[in-house]
Design a protein around this motif. Structure first.
Motif, short mmCIF file in Angstrom:
data_model
loop_
_atom_site.label_atom_id
_atom_site.label_comp_id
_atom_site.label_asym_id
_atom_site.label_seq_id
_atom_site.Cartn_x
_atom_site.Cartn_y
_atom_site.Cartn_z
N GLY A 23 -0.61 7.88 4.79
CA GLY A 23 -1.29 6.58 5.07
C GLY A 23 -0.50 5.79 6.16
O GLY A 23 -0.01 5.74 6.66
N ALA A 24 -0.37 4.81 4.57
CA ALA A 24 0.39 3.24 4.91
C ALA A 24 2.05 3.56 5.18
O ALA A 24 2.14 2.68 6.36
N PHE A 25 2.56 5.02 4.40
CA PHE A 25 3.90 5.14 4.95
C PHE A 25 4.29 5.59 6.52
O PHE A 25 4.82 4.49 7.23
N GLU A 55 5.26 0.70 12.46
CA GLU A 55 5.72 -0.89 12.22
C GLU A 55 7.65 -0.55 12.69
O GLU A 55 8.18 -2.30 13.53
N LEU A 56 7.88 -0.15 12.09
CA LEU A 56 10.02 -0.10 12.30
C LEU A 56 10.19 0.65 12.75
O LEU A 56 11.55 0.19 12.63
N SER A 99 12.96 4.83 -2.04
CA SER A 99 13.60 3.45 -2.66
C SER A 99 12.69 3.14 -2.30
O SER A 99 12.59 2.24 -3.17
N LEU A 100 11.71 2.84 -1.40
CA LEU A 100 10.07 2.06 -1.98
C LEU A 100 9.72 1.03 -2.92
O LEU A 100 9.14 0.17 -2.91
N PRO A 101 9.40 2.74 -4.05
CA PRO A 101 8.89 2.13 -5.43
C PRO A 101 9.72 1.29 -6.30
O PRO A 101 9.41 0.34 -7.05
N THR A 104 0.89 -1.13 -0.44
CA THR A 104 0.28 -0.04 -0.82
C THR A 104 1.08 1.67 0.26
O THR A 104 0.75 2.30 -0.77
N ALA A 105 1.94 1.04 0.63
CA ALA A 105 2.74 2.66 0.50
C ALA A 105 3.52 2.42 -0.47
O ALA A 105 3.91 3.96 -0.55
#
Length: 177
Positions: free
Chosen positions: A18-20, A26-27, A59-61, A11-12
């Protein structure tokens, strides 16, 4: 409904802020554990944590396998810390190391605190790669293979860097560095 880590990552990756934010939450323990090994002051801790989060966002994408996210994230975070250490090295070289003396095996809390300060100041004077490899190996208890994966260095290179880092640390603590 609570999302799994993999679902949060997906989702992020889609750009949902919001998901990020939930992913970063969480991290948070992972980020805290790693950055606390490399930074001692609150501003440094905050800067390094923010830099890890920013690099994660950018970098997530590019992440290809959401199932391997935690390994990918740990590598990204370690390399961010390494880059941060290289930029900070000049400032850390100015940290004086004074009062190195024998610390008895049964030391008071004050003696233990002083010893920790001395070791931290000595670690700050190491080259970034030396500080990184000692932190990962001695403080984080990573194996040579794990350090190799996290840094992108060969296992032989990790062993050589660790050996040289210990020699440098010894030299600094004995007053020659």
């Amino acid at each position: 409904m609570e999302l799994t880590l993999t679902q949060l990552v997906e989702t992020a990756r889609g750009g949902q802020s919001g998901a990020f934010a939930a992913l970063v939450e969480e991290l948070r323990p992972n980020i805290f554990q790693l950055t606390s090994r490399f930074s001692r002051t609150a501003p440094d801790f905050d800067d390094l944590s923010q830099e890890i989060c920013l690099r994660l966002w950018k970098s997530l994408p590019a992440l290809r396998d959401s199932q391997a996210f935690l390994d990918w994230f740990k590598t990204l975070a370690v390399r961010t810390c390494y880059d941060w250490l290289r930029r900070r090295r000049r400032q850390d070289l100015e940290v004086p190391i004074t009062g190195v003396e024998f610390v008895p095996a049964v030391a008071s809390d004050e003696d233990a605190d002083r010893a920790a300060e001395i070791v931290h100041a000595a670690m700050a004077r190491l080259k970034p790669d030396e500080r990184l490899v000692l932190t990962l190996q001695e403080l984080e208890d990573h194996s040579i293979a794990e350090i190799s994966m996290l840094t992108g260095w060969s296992e032989s290179n990790v062993k050589v860097r660790a050996h040289r880092a210990r020699a440098s640390l010894r030299q600094i603590l004995l007053g020659g560095g």
